[in-house]
Design a protein around this motif. Structure first.
Motif, PDB file in Angstrom:
ATOM      1  N   ASP A  65      30.686  31.937  32.073  1.00 26.50           N
ATOM      2  CA  ASP A  65      29.643  31.810  33.090  1.00 26.50           C
ATOM      3  C   ASP A  65      30.079  32.597  34.335  1.00 26.50           C
ATOM      4  OD1 ASP A  65      27.781  31.187  34.950  1.00 26.50           O
ATOM      5  OD2 ASP A  65      28.003  29.004  34.824  1.00 26.50           O
ATOM      6  N   ALA A  66      29.520  33.780  34.493  1.00 29.02           N
ATOM      7  CA  ALA A  66      29.965  34.681  35.559  1.00 29.02           C
ATOM      8  C   ALA A  66      29.298  34.411  36.903  1.00 29.02           C
ATOM      9  CB  ALA A  66      29.737  36.123  35.145  1.00 29.02           C
ATOM     10  N   THR A  67      28.584  33.302  37.008  1.00 29.75           N
ATOM     11  CA  THR A  67      28.012  32.956  38.321  1.00 29.75           C
ATOM     12  C   THR A  67      28.970  32.057  39.108  1.00 29.75           C
ATOM     13  OG1 THR A  67      26.857  31.053  37.399  1.00 29.75           O
ATOM     14  CG2 THR A  67      25.615  33.116  37.527  1.00 29.75           C
ATOM     15  N   THR A  68      30.010  31.580  38.459  1.00 28.65           N
ATOM     16  CA  THR A  68      30.982  30.713  39.152  1.00 28.65           C
ATOM     17  C   THR A  68      32.195  31.544  39.577  1.00 28.65           C
ATOM     18  OG1 THR A  68      32.208  30.174  37.148  1.00 28.65           O
ATOM     19  CG2 THR A  68      30.320  28.771  37.676  1.00 28.65           C
ATOM     20  N   GLU A  69      32.939  31.026  40.557  1.00 27.85           N
ATOM     21  CA  GLU A  69      34.131  31.733  41.051  1.00 27.85           C
ATOM     22  C   GLU A  69      35.174  31.868  39.934  1.00 27.85           C
ATOM     23  OE1 GLU A  69      33.971  32.873  44.290  1.00 27.85           O
ATOM     24  OE2 GLU A  69      35.672  34.048  43.586  1.00 27.85           O
ATOM     25  N   ARG A  70      35.348  30.778  39.185  1.00 25.66           N
ATOM     26  CA  ARG A  70      36.321  30.800  38.093  1.00 25.66           C
ATOM     27  C   ARG A  70      35.879  31.802  37.017  1.00 25.66           C
ATOM     28  NH1 ARG A  70      38.699  25.424  35.248  1.00 25.66           N
ATOM     29  NH2 ARG A  70      39.363  25.121  37.384  1.00 25.66           N
ATOM     30  N   GLY A  71      34.578  31.829  36.758  1.00 25.57           N
ATOM     31  CA  GLY A  71      34.046  32.749  35.745  1.00 25.57           C
ATOM     32  C   GLY A  71      34.238  34.195  36.157  1.00 25.57           C
ATOM     33  N   ARG A  72      33.990  34.468  37.437  1.00 26.43           N
ATOM     34  CA  ARG A  72      34.155  35.845  37.927  1.00 26.43           C
ATOM     35  C   ARG A  72      35.605  36.293  37.791  1.00 26.43           C
ATOM     36  NH1 ARG A  72      30.063  34.614  41.477  1.00 26.43           N
ATOM     37  NH2 ARG A  72      31.443  33.673  43.000  1.00 26.43           N
ATOM     38  N   THR A  73      36.526  35.391  38.086  1.00 26.35           N
ATOM     39  CA  THR A  73      37.952  35.731  37.949  1.00 26.35           C
ATOM     40  C   THR A  73      38.291  36.002  36.479  1.00 26.35           C
ATOM     41  OG1 THR A  73      38.398  34.308  39.821  1.00 26.35           O
ATOM     42  CG2 THR A  73      40.290  34.927  38.497  1.00 26.35           C
ATOM     43  N   PHE A  97      49.195  56.179  41.118  1.00 26.76           N
ATOM     44  CA  PHE A  97      47.953  55.436  41.354  1.00 26.76           C
ATOM     45  C   PHE A  97      47.662  54.510  40.172  1.00 26.76           C
ATOM     46  CE2 PHE A  97      43.261  55.126  41.108  1.00 26.76           C
ATOM     47  CZ  PHE A  97      43.016  54.511  42.323  1.00 26.76           C
ATOM     48  N   LEU A  98      47.786  55.054  38.970  1.00 22.70           N
ATOM     49  CA  LEU A  98      47.522  54.247  37.770  1.00 22.70           C
ATOM     50  C   LEU A  98      48.549  53.125  37.645  1.00 22.70           C
ATOM     51  CD1 LEU A  98      46.541  57.000  35.165  1.00 22.70           C
ATOM     52  CD2 LEU A  98      45.039  55.443  36.400  1.00 22.70           C
ATOM     53  N   ASP A  99      49.793  53.412  37.985  1.00 22.52           N
ATOM     54  CA  ASP A  99      50.838  52.390  37.920  1.00 22.52           C
ATOM     55  C   ASP A  99      50.533  51.259  38.906  1.00 22.52           C
ATOM     56  OD1 ASP A  99      53.413  51.630  36.778  1.00 22.52           O
ATOM     57  OD2 ASP A  99      54.195  51.879  38.810  1.00 22.52           O
ATOM     58  N   TYR A 100      50.077  51.637  40.092  1.00 22.31           N
ATOM     59  CA  TYR A 100      49.739  50.651  41.129  1.00 22.31           C
ATOM     60  C   TYR A 100      48.577  49.768  40.668  1.00 22.31           C
ATOM     61  CZ  TYR A 100      47.910  48.977  45.651  1.00 22.31           C
ATOM     62  OH  TYR A 100      47.443  48.199  46.679  1.00 22.31           O
ATOM     63  N   ILE A 101      47.517  50.397  40.145  1.00 20.63           N
ATOM     64  CA  ILE A 101      46.358  49.620  39.690  1.00 20.63           C
ATOM     65  C   ILE A 101      46.757  48.735  38.497  1.00 20.63           C
ATOM     66  CG2 ILE A 101      43.998  49.764  38.745  1.00 20.63           C
ATOM     67  CD1 ILE A 101      44.147  50.569  41.683  1.00 20.63           C
ATOM     68  N   ALA A 102      47.626  49.279  37.642  1.00 18.36           N
ATOM     69  CA  ALA A 102      48.087  48.485  36.494  1.00 18.36           C
ATOM     70  C   ALA A 102      48.802  47.216  36.966  1.00 18.36           C
ATOM     71  CB  ALA A 102      49.007  49.331  35.617  1.00 18.36           C
ATOM     72  N   LEU A 103      49.602  47.348  38.014  1.00 17.81           N
ATOM     73  CA  LEU A 103      50.277  46.174  38.576  1.00 17.81           C
ATOM     74  C   LEU A 103      49.261  45.139  39.058  1.00 17.81           C
ATOM     75  CD1 LEU A 103      53.147  47.820  40.643  1.00 17.81           C
ATOM     76  CD2 LEU A 103      53.447  46.061  38.903  1.00 17.81           C
ATOM     77  N   LEU A 104      48.216  45.620  39.710  1.00 19.36           N
ATOM     78  CA  LEU A 104      47.195  44.708  40.230  1.00 19.36           C
ATOM     79  C   LEU A 104      46.335  44.129  39.109  1.00 19.36           C
ATOM     80  CD1 LEU A 104      46.120  46.631  43.454  1.00 19.36           C
ATOM     81  CD2 LEU A 104      47.659  44.692  43.261  1.00 19.36           C
TER      82      LEU A 104
ATOM     83  N   ARG B  93      44.050  40.563  40.611  1.00 16.62           N
ATOM     84  CA  ARG B  93      44.833  40.163  41.792  1.00 16.62           C
ATOM     85  C   ARG B  93      43.972  40.381  43.030  1.00 16.62           C
ATOM     86  NH1 ARG B  93      50.573  41.820  39.279  1.00 16.62           N
ATOM     87  NH2 ARG B  93      51.068  39.722  38.649  1.00 16.62           N
ATOM     88  N   ALA B  94      43.766  39.301  43.769  1.00 13.47           N
ATOM     89  CA  ALA B  94      42.762  39.288  44.837  1.00 13.47           C
ATOM     90  C   ALA B  94      43.044  40.336  45.910  1.00 13.47           C
ATOM     91  CB  ALA B  94      42.702  37.898  45.459  1.00 13.47           C
ATOM     92  N   TYR B  95      41.985  40.972  46.368  1.00 11.08           N
ATOM     93  CA  TYR B  95      42.116  42.020  47.383  1.00 11.08           C
ATOM     94  C   TYR B  95      42.673  41.451  48.688  1.00 11.08           C
ATOM     95  CZ  TYR B  95      40.883  45.667  50.714  1.00 11.08           C
ATOM     96  OH  TYR B  95      40.929  46.622  51.690  1.00 11.08           O
ATOM     97  N   ARG B  96      42.251  40.223  49.016  1.00 10.14           N
ATOM     98  CA  ARG B  96      42.719  39.655  50.297  1.00 10.14           C
ATOM     99  C   ARG B  96      44.244  39.531  50.292  1.00 10.14           C
ATOM    100  NH1 ARG B  96      39.889  33.794  49.650  1.00 10.14           N
ATOM    101  NH2 ARG B  96      38.643  34.593  51.350  1.00 10.14           N
ATOM    102  N   ALA B  97      44.807  39.194  49.127  1.00 11.63           N
ATOM    103  CA  ALA B  97      46.267  39.085  49.039  1.00 11.63           C
ATOM    104  C   ALA B  97      46.910  40.464  49.197  1.00 11.63           C
ATOM    105  CB  ALA B  97      46.662  38.469  47.704  1.00 11.63           C
ATOM    106  N   THR B  98      46.287  41.469  48.594  1.00 11.18           N
ATOM    107  CA  THR B  98      46.803  42.839  48.709  1.00 11.18           C
ATOM    108  C   THR B  98      46.739  43.313  50.160  1.00 11.18           C
ATOM    109  OG1 THR B  98      46.039  43.291  46.468  1.00 11.18           O
ATOM    110  CG2 THR B  98      46.516  45.204  47.844  1.00 11.18           C
ATOM    111  N   ALA B  99      45.598  43.041  50.824  1.00 11.63           N
ATOM    112  CA  ALA B  99      45.421  43.487  52.214  1.00 11.63           C
ATOM    113  C   ALA B  99      46.422  42.796  53.143  1.00 11.63           C
ATOM    114  CB  ALA B  99      43.991  43.212  52.665  1.00 11.63           C
ATOM    115  N   VAL B 100      46.629  41.508  52.927  1.00 16.11           N
ATOM    116  CA  VAL B 100      47.576  40.775  53.774  1.00 16.11           C
ATOM    117  C   VAL B 100      49.006  41.272  53.502  1.00 16.11           C
ATOM    118  CG1 VAL B 100      48.593  38.496  54.182  1.00 16.11           C
ATOM    119  CG2 VAL B 100      46.113  38.753  54.108  1.00 16.11           C
ATOM    120  N   ARG B 101      49.283  41.562  52.226  1.00 14.68           N
ATOM    121  CA  ARG B 101      50.622  42.098  51.891  1.00 14.68           C
ATOM    122  C   ARG B 101      50.841  43.436  52.614  1.00 14.68           C
ATOM    123  NH1 ARG B 101      49.934  42.633  46.817  1.00 14.68           N
ATOM    124  NH2 ARG B 101      50.385  40.487  46.338  1.00 14.68           N
ATOM    125  N   ARG B 102      49.794  44.246  52.650  1.00 15.94           N
ATOM    126  CA  ARG B 102      49.893  45.546  53.335  1.00 15.94           C
ATOM    127  C   ARG B 102      50.186  45.335  54.821  1.00 15.94           C
ATOM    128  NH1 ARG B 102      45.151  49.124  51.449  1.00 15.94           N
ATOM    129  NH2 ARG B 102      46.184  48.684  49.484  1.00 15.94           N
TER     130      ARG B 102
END
Lengths: 292, 238
Positions: A65-73, A97-104, B93-102
């Motif tokens: 259910d993508a209308t909830t916060e948990r669902g969106r996550t 850049f790709l390594d950074y996004i991969a971490l996130l 990983r939430a953007y707010r956490a990334t922004a605060v980390r920055r």
């Protein structure tokens, strides 16, 4: 995976109605979302990507259910997203850049992450320039970095918003082929206002106008909607007058050849033409404007 | 642990050398002005002792005056201009956490500069303030934290670089020009930014420093809340 959208609405600031009761069923494979600028495509994409909350309606993505916060996550873990305006950090290289996004995206294991980044750089043909700073990349190369980052977590849902805007013809073809290859076992949502992109990649599509779905179905269905409404007519120069939309004008040695869309033939010597997707899209949008 | 360091290293790269050099430029510029004033005084026959006293007073102001201003401008710019913001909002990983980390990485850099400046001034024997390490670091840390948090919050609230920079400028100059007035009232004397430089003997110095850090915490909470407004971050909400 299935995406089920029911009566989705989105209002900005309580005033601007961006989506008005959108309902769609989307299955595995490439799915096109076509519409003019301001139709609500980007808003719909952003809601599907979990960036925006819908004002009303239901949205299920692969049983979530993508209308909830948990669902969106939860959706974000299975999502790859290429925004319309993908910015980059200019001082990072494509690999960084790709390594950074991969971490996130939660790919914490260094070896696995580096392998994945390397594979994707190869997939998008950027291995040779992977260590160059992104500020030196062309628009097309940045788009390829964009699709690579979207694939980092091997997403089950891939959303690409206007991916070919601003690309030269060769880059556009390359990008379309890449998207088609990716559509095999995942949902790929392609949002665009470029009819040709949809024609070359998608079998199913929806057309949005003014925040509403005005068509959804197969490519063939949309094309056949303009059967008997497309005409070819040659004149000594004068444009066909009346209730027509001119699709194309081609200069000839002794006049002009016009391709028009309209209910009746624009002249006695007009010949019917087989509609293509662009004709059908224009016919559909024309009907929307005049309420046919 | 390695992952955390890698992420911090990337945040440092994303902040960029130019942004990191802004506080350094501010400090160098300030020192250059002090040297210029001293040189001018000596050539105009001002007594050597008087020149030294003035210069020492100017130099002591350096960490408390320049670091907060430079840090807040960089914080504001970084918060406003993230070219990858939309993509960040789709990541697990939430953007707010990334922004605060920055912001944290920026603050860490400002701390390195702050400690270095104080220690260099001390090394030359000019640090005639009544506190010892680590308490003396509150001279720059408290106003810097408060103004960095203010710069980031204003940027998120106003979504406009000119407006947030103008307000930061008004606060900074206002505190300089109306320092005497602000110190008269309880409501304002505890948030006076430049107390260490202007009234180092004030009995409420520690209270002032703690109050400024409290302001920073409140503004940080506000920043956290503002970073959750995705529509505003994308410019869809006025």
């Amino acid at each position: 995976m299935e995406i089920s959208i029911r009566d989705l609405t989105k209002t900005y600031n309580g005033k601007v109605l961006a989506l008005r009761g959108v309902s769609l069923e989307i299955g595995t494979g490439m799915y096109g979302l076509l519409g003019p600028n301001g139709a609500g495509k980007t808003t719909l994409m952003r809601i599907l990507a979990g960036i925006l909350r819908p004002t009303g309606g239901a949205l299920m993505i692969g049983g979530i259910d993508a209308t909830t916060e948990r669902g969106r996550t939860a959706v974000k873990r299975i999502l790859g997203y290429l925004p319309q305006d993908l910015g980059v950090y200019p001082d990072l290289s494509a690999r960084e850049f790709l390594d950074y996004i991969a971490l996130l995206k939660g790919l914490d294991a260094k070896r696995e992450r580096q392998r994945r980044v390397g594979d994707l750089l190869t997939l998008v043909s950027l291995s040779d320039v992977a260590d160059r700073k992104l500020r030196t990349y062309s628009g097309g190369m940045k788009r390829r970095v964009g699709i690579a980052q979207a694939l980092l977590n091997d997403p089950r849902l891939l959303i690409v918003d206007e991916p070919t805007a601003g690309l030269d013809p060769e880059e556009r073809i390359r990008f379309r082929n890449l998207l088609t290859d990716l559509g095999g076992d995942r949902v790929v949502l392609l949002s665009t206002h470029i009819v040709e992109d949809i024609a070359q990649t998608c079998q199913r599509l929806a057309v949005l106008a003014a925040g509403q779905v005005i068509f959804h179905g197969g490519l063939g269905e949309l094309v056949s909607a303009a059967n008997g409404k497309v005409w070819q007519v040659t004149t000594n120069g004068a444009k066909p007058t009346g209730d027509y939309t001119v699709i194309a004008t081609q200069p000839l040695a002794d006049g002009f050849s016009y391709r028009v869309v309209g209910v009746a033939p624009p002249a006695a010597d007009a010949t019917p033409a087989a509609p293509n997707l662009e004709d059908s899209y224009v016919w559909l949008m024309r009907g929307q404007r005049v309420g046919v | 642990m390695a992952t955390i360091f890698t992420r911090l290293r990337y945040e440092l790269r994303i902040i960029g050398w130019l942004n990191l050099l802004v506080p350094v430029f501010a400090v160098v510029g300030f020192v250059a002005l002090v040297v210029l004033v001293a040189w001018d005084d000596l050539h105009n026959g001002v007594a050597n002792a008087s020149v030294n006293a003035d210069n020492i007073r100017y130099l002591r102001r350096l960490p408390e005056y320049m670091l907060p201003l430079a840090g807040s401008i960089v914080a504001s710019a970084l918060t406003l201009a993230d070219p990858v913001c939309e993509l960040h909002l789709t990541l697990p990983r939430a953007y707010r956490a990334t922004a605060v980390r920055r912001m944290g990485v920026l603050t860490l850099w400002l701390a390195v500069l702050g400690v270095a400046i104080v220690e260099v001034i001390r090394l030359f024997g000019f640090w005639h303030l009544p506190w010892v390490f680590p308490q003396d670091q509150l001279t720059w840390a408290a106003p810097t934290l408060a103004l960095v948090a203010l710069g980031a919050s204003l940027a998120l609230l106003l979504r406009n670089r000119a407006a947030s920079s103008a307000i930061l400028g008004v606060v900074w100059i206002g505190e300089i020009l109306f320092g005497g007035f602000l110190q008269q009232y309880d409501a304002t004397k505890y948030t006076y930014l430049f107390l260490s430089s202007e009234v180092p003997s004030a009995g409420y110095w520690l209270g002032n420093r703690l109050a400024l850090m409290g302001v920073a915490v409140v503004l940080l909470a506000m920043m956290w809340a503002l970073l959750g407004r995705n529509e505003a971050l994308l410019g869809n909400e006025s």
